[in-house]
Design a protein around this motif. Structure first.
Motif: not given
Length: 297
Positions: A114-140
């Motif tokens: 997952l390549q994050l956009p150049p403007s996607f910064n530390i202020n978006n950490l909560d969004t990133l965390q929510s997205y990553l935690k919801a990813l299917p666990k069977e993939f890497r």
């Protein structure tokens, strides 16, 4: 490629026609480029998925045409990462995960990055965390941050690294230092420098499949100092039981396979148990023909 290779090595794509008669065997038909590519390398960046998802019939054909030990490394679509910015992308996520499921079912799925956009910064950490935690666990997965706020060597970076490590997700090292170390040698390098950002290098393995995207110079010998720097790091990961993914780029990706081979040969100097890569077509040439071909690189 031998299935005994203890790491994954590849390029950004498999369909470069410039490789026919140099890396690929002479006379290779364009319909056989993936078969020929997977004879030499055991992974490829799935950059095409960033722009559009292929029909499932195409995915099935990819799996049929690649060798048993081959693994695709799909890139998350920009519709998810750059347009939706990881929010309200249920439809896009569902379509992407169907491709991953098909590749996994066929035994051909590697790490998805997952390549994050150049403007996607530390202020978006909560969004990133929510997205990553919801990813299917069977993939890497691996994440490629592209904003400097993720690399402060302090609290911001620790928060990201802790999140990824807890989820078993790796952080991509995107190394464009060779490309930027000297003036461009040609227009392709100049264009590549304008497109590819310079990011801090950490050489950290947060999960089991560290990912390095190495962007080298077209004149392959100019990459030697950086390849010598990476080889012991990659070898350490291998000895620790990890299985890294290493992707070699160049300013002009006609030269990417030669960057990849240079890296593997450097690894072999410090790990004598590594097998040889399969021969390039230029290795089979007569001495005078081989000299002419190598002059191109």
């Amino acid at each position: 490629m031998s299935s005994s290779l203890p790491y994954y090595l590849g390029c950004p794509a498999w369909s470069n026609r410039d490789w026919i008669g140099k890396v690929f065997r002479s006379g290779t038909d364009t319909s056989d480029l993936l078969r020929e590519y997977s004879r030499v390398f055991n992974t490829v960046e799935g950059n095409t998925l960033f722009y559009a998802l292929p029909p499932m019939a195409t995915v099935e054909r990819w799996m049929a045409e690649s060798s048993d030990c081959f693994r695709f490394a799909p890139k998350f679509p920009k519709a998810i990462s750059h347009e939706r910015r990881l929010s309200d992308a249920e439809e896009e996520n569902s379509a992407f995960f169907k491709v991953l499921e098909a590749l996994a079912h066929g035994g051909k799925l590697g790490v998805s990055f997952l390549q994050l956009p150049p403007s996607f910064n530390i202020n978006n950490l909560d969004t990133l965390q929510s997205y990553l935690k919801a990813l299917p666990k069977e993939f890497r997965y691996a994440i490629e941050p592209r904003h400097i706020s993720w690399y402060d060597q302090a609290d911001n970076e620790k928060r990201l690294d802790d999140l990824l490590e807890n989820l078993g997700i790796d952080k991509v090292d995107f190394d464009t230092r060779p490309l930027n170390a000297s003036e461009p040698d040609d227009d392709e390098e100049r264009d590549a420098r304008n497109r590819k950002p310079q990011m801090p290098i950490r050489k950290a393995a947060l999960g089991k499949h560290p990912v390095v995207r190495f962007v080298g110079k077209n004149k392959v010998q100019k990459n030697a100092v950086y390849i010598k720097e990476w080889a012991p790091v990659i070898n350490k990961w291998i000895l620790e039981g990890k299985k890294p993914y290493i992707f070699a780029h160049a300013g002009d990706d006609a030269f990417a396979p030669y960057v990849a081979r240079m890296l593997h040969e450097q690894l072999k100097r410090i790990n004598l148990l590594l097998p040889d890569l399969p021969e390039f077509e230029s290795d089979r040439a007569k001495p005078d023909e081989k000299s002419e071909q190598l002059d191109l690189f």
